[in-house]
Design a protein around this motif. Structure first.
Motif, short mmCIF file in Angstrom:
data_model
loop_
_atom_site.label_atom_id
_atom_site.label_comp_id
_atom_site.label_asym_id
_atom_site.label_seq_id
_atom_site.Cartn_x
_atom_site.Cartn_y
_atom_site.Cartn_z
N ARG A 65 44.25 68.37 -24.69
CA ARG A 65 44.69 66.96 -24.68
C ARG A 65 43.46 66.06 -24.72
NH1 ARG A 65 47.12 67.23 -20.23
NH2 ARG A 65 49.18 67.68 -21.09
N TYR A 66 43.54 65.01 -25.51
CA TYR A 66 42.44 64.05 -25.64
C TYR A 66 42.95 62.64 -25.43
CZ TYR A 66 39.71 67.91 -27.33
OH TYR A 66 39.06 69.11 -27.40
N ASP A 67 42.14 61.84 -24.73
CA ASP A 67 42.50 60.43 -24.58
C ASP A 67 41.33 59.51 -24.89
OD1 ASP A 67 40.94 60.75 -22.36
OD2 ASP A 67 42.58 60.46 -20.91
N ASP A 68 40.24 60.06 -25.47
CA ASP A 68 39.19 59.17 -25.96
C ASP A 68 38.60 59.74 -27.25
OD1 ASP A 68 36.10 60.13 -25.37
OD2 ASP A 68 37.55 61.05 -24.00
N ALA A 69 38.21 58.81 -28.11
CA ALA A 69 37.82 59.19 -29.47
C ALA A 69 36.50 59.96 -29.49
CB ALA A 69 37.71 57.94 -30.34
N ALA A 70 35.59 59.61 -28.62
CA ALA A 70 34.28 60.27 -28.66
C ALA A 70 34.40 61.75 -28.34
CB ALA A 70 33.33 59.58 -27.66
N PRO A 100 47.56 79.28 -34.15
CA PRO A 100 48.03 77.90 -34.06
C PRO A 100 47.52 77.20 -32.81
CG PRO A 100 49.82 79.42 -33.52
CD PRO A 100 48.66 80.26 -33.96
N SER A 101 47.09 75.93 -33.03
CA SER A 101 46.58 75.12 -31.95
C SER A 101 47.38 73.83 -31.87
CB SER A 101 45.10 74.78 -32.19
OG SER A 101 44.32 75.95 -32.20
N LEU A 102 47.63 73.38 -30.67
CA LEU A 102 48.27 72.08 -30.46
C LEU A 102 47.25 71.16 -29.81
CD1 LEU A 102 51.83 71.17 -29.46
CD2 LEU A 102 49.95 70.13 -28.17
N ILE A 103 47.03 70.01 -30.43
CA ILE A 103 46.09 69.03 -29.91
C ILE A 103 46.87 67.76 -29.61
CG2 ILE A 103 43.98 67.72 -30.36
CD1 ILE A 103 44.74 70.73 -32.56
N GLU A 104 47.03 67.47 -28.34
CA GLU A 104 47.79 66.29 -27.92
C GLU A 104 46.85 65.10 -27.84
OE1 GLU A 104 49.81 66.75 -24.20
OE2 GLU A 104 50.65 64.72 -24.26
N LEU A 105 47.22 64.01 -28.48
CA LEU A 105 46.40 62.80 -28.52
C LEU A 105 47.15 61.70 -27.76
CD1 LEU A 105 45.56 63.10 -32.32
CD2 LEU A 105 44.14 63.84 -30.39
N THR A 106 46.65 61.35 -26.61
CA THR A 106 47.33 60.35 -25.78
C THR A 106 46.99 58.96 -26.31
OG1 THR A 106 47.03 61.83 -23.90
CG2 THR A 106 47.70 59.58 -23.41
N ILE A 107 47.99 58.28 -26.84
CA ILE A 107 47.72 56.99 -27.50
C ILE A 107 48.41 55.85 -26.76
CG2 ILE A 107 47.36 58.01 -29.78
CD1 ILE A 107 50.23 56.98 -30.50
N GLU A 108 47.83 54.66 -26.96
CA GLU A 108 48.38 53.44 -26.37
C GLU A 108 49.73 53.11 -27.02
OE1 GLU A 108 47.19 51.37 -24.12
OE2 GLU A 108 45.01 51.63 -24.01
N PRO A 109 50.66 52.60 -26.24
CA PRO A 109 51.87 52.04 -26.87
C PRO A 109 51.49 50.91 -27.82
CG PRO A 109 52.16 52.26 -24.50
CD PRO A 109 50.71 52.53 -24.77
N GLU A 110 52.25 50.77 -28.88
CA GLU A 110 51.97 49.74 -29.89
C GLU A 110 53.19 48.82 -30.00
OE1 GLU A 110 51.37 53.10 -32.58
OE2 GLU A 110 49.57 52.08 -33.30
N ASP A 111 52.90 47.53 -30.12
CA ASP A 111 53.97 46.56 -30.35
C ASP A 111 54.18 46.38 -31.85
OD1 ASP A 111 54.44 46.08 -27.64
OD2 ASP A 111 52.73 44.70 -27.55
N GLY A 112 55.14 45.59 -32.17
CA GLY A 112 55.38 45.29 -33.58
C GLY A 112 56.45 46.17 -34.17
N PRO A 113 56.95 45.76 -35.31
CA PRO A 113 58.03 46.53 -35.94
C PRO A 113 57.52 47.86 -36.48
CG PRO A 113 57.28 44.78 -37.39
CD PRO A 113 56.55 44.60 -36.11
N PRO A 114 58.40 48.84 -36.58
CA PRO A 114 57.97 50.12 -37.17
C PRO A 114 57.59 49.94 -38.62
CG PRO A 114 60.36 50.06 -36.91
CD PRO A 114 59.82 48.84 -36.24
N ARG A 115 56.68 50.78 -39.07
CA ARG A 115 56.26 50.75 -40.48
C ARG A 115 56.63 52.07 -41.13
NH1 ARG A 115 50.30 49.06 -41.28
NH2 ARG A 115 49.85 50.67 -39.73
N TRP A 116 57.08 51.98 -42.37
CA TRP A 116 57.59 53.17 -43.05
C TRP A 116 56.91 53.39 -44.38
CZ3 TRP A 116 60.03 55.91 -39.72
CH2 TRP A 116 60.75 55.29 -38.70
N ALA A 117 56.77 54.65 -44.74
CA ALA A 117 56.18 55.00 -46.02
C ALA A 117 57.08 54.55 -47.16
CB ALA A 117 55.98 56.51 -46.10
N ARG A 118 56.47 54.27 -48.28
CA ARG A 118 57.25 53.82 -49.43
C ARG A 118 57.26 54.86 -50.56
NH1 ARG A 118 58.34 48.38 -48.87
NH2 ARG A 118 57.20 47.37 -47.20
N VAL A 119 56.59 55.98 -50.34
CA VAL A 119 56.57 57.02 -51.38
C VAL A 119 57.71 57.99 -51.11
CG1 VAL A 119 55.19 58.80 -52.50
CG2 VAL A 119 54.07 56.82 -51.43
#
Lengths: 189, 174
Positions: free
Chosen positions: A133-138, A153-172
């Protein structure tokens, strides 16, 4: 905690020629980091399926790294996939889980078991070779070469900040990506 | 006087179907096991080609099928009718919308082979054909040894349409 975009950029800097599968709110940032034009599929409309598509790619192309950019909510949708991945044990599969404890795409509702369940623990219990698990970029940046040098197989959990704003979706459309990636892999129709 | 009802579906040898899958170049059979296809699963495992991939859920099977197809293989699914219903959203997203050839053997668990499927009280048997019609998913039946060519036809159609095609297995394979 990490910002999603800095985690995405850190991964992009180390990707090389790995095939990638992204889902939900990691799709648009992965495109913006110029990572979606080759060797890539967006798993859209099938929450929880990114790791299964990645597993199929990893089994089908054992000479290529395969990266899955998953979410913690998506992982919960098909939690049994951890056991299937571990059982088939592709050494070339790296499963990154962006974890904010929220269903961000539907308005940041909390996940069931938020703060209680442990994705790394689940992966190791299922039989993944490694989990971290990682919570800092460095630290993530420093450790990625060793993570990728070790067999999956490896699982790498990245603890990220909650984000505001509307969801964004791919267009392809995913159908176009499927055919494009087959062509890139020199698969005839 | 009681008379014995005539079966409408008859067993097909699992090893015969397994040999047909190998002849057709099927590379992997991704499965959540099915009661009716037990001997087929065993025959595939013993034959070794196609590769048998046991997975935890039918949703996963649809995704793995896509990844293998993209990377140049010719996989298929072997599941039970209950599992088919469980996989519908993933099937809609990946097989239908993303246009991935997805051949599915679906065992009609709970079927009484002396009755037409439309006369069953159990929805898992009775509604599968109407469901396939509603979803515009072509299907074939494998109800006797004479139906074996349906496997090749279904595989070909899944590639021509780039989508799901179902083969319904009406009686337990022998």
């Amino acid at each position: 905690m990490l910002q999603r975009t800095e985690a995405i950029q850190t991964l992009a800097d180390h990707r090389g020629d790995a095939l990638s599968v992204a889902c939900m709110q990691s799709i648009v940032p992965w495109h913006e980091a110029q990572q979606a034009s080759q060797g890539h599929i967006d798993a859209t409309g099938c929450m929880g399926s990114a790791s299964s598509i990645g597993l199929g790619l990893a089994l089908g192309r054992p000479n290529r790294y395969v990266w899955v950019l998953d979410g913690d909510g998506s992982l919960l949708m098909q939690l049994g996939s951890l056991v299937t991945v571990a059982g088939l044990a592709p050494t070339n599969l790296y499963h990154f889980v962006f974890a904010n404890g929220l269903y961000q795409s539907t308005g940041n509702q909390p996940l069931p078991g938020r703060g209680v369940f442990d994705a790394c623990g689940l992966a190791l219990s299922a039989g993944y070779r490694r989990a971290a698990r990682y919570d800092d970029a460095a630290t993530l940046r420093d450790d990625l070469p060793a993570i990728l040098a070790a067999e999956g197989p490896s699982l790498i959990e990245l603890t990220i900040e909650p984000e505001d704003g509307p969801p964004r979706w791919a267009r392809v459309p995913m159908a176009a990506q499927v055919q494009t990636l087959r062509e890139e892999l020199s698969v005839s129709a | 006087m009681q008379t014995e009802a005539t079966p409408l579906a008859h067993p097909i040898e699992g090893r015969v179907i397994a040999a047909e899958l190998r002849r057709l170049g099927v590379s992997h059979v991704i499965t959540v096991p099915d009661t009716l296809q037990r001997t087929l699963i065993t025959a595939i495992a013993e034959q070794g080609d196609p590769v048998l991939l046991p997975v935890a859920t039918e949703d996963e099977a649809v995704g793995i099928n896509a990844g293998l197809y993209i990377s140049g293989h010719r996989p298929m699914l072997l599941v039970q009718n209950t599992g088919f219903f469980a996989s519908l959203n993933t099937l809609r997203a990946i097989a239908v919308e993303a246009q991935v050839p997805t051949l599915m053997f679906v065992g009609e668990f709970g079927r009484d082979v002396t009755k037409p499927v439309s006369e069953h009280t159990s929805p898992r048997v009775r509604v599968i054909q109407p469901t396939l019609h509603a979803w515009d998913v072509p299907f074939y039946r494998l109800d006797s040894p004479a139906d074996l060519p349906h496997v090749e036809a279904a595989l070909r159609e899944s590639y021509e349409r780039r989508g799901p095609v179902v083969v319904l297995i009406g009686a337990a394979t022998s």
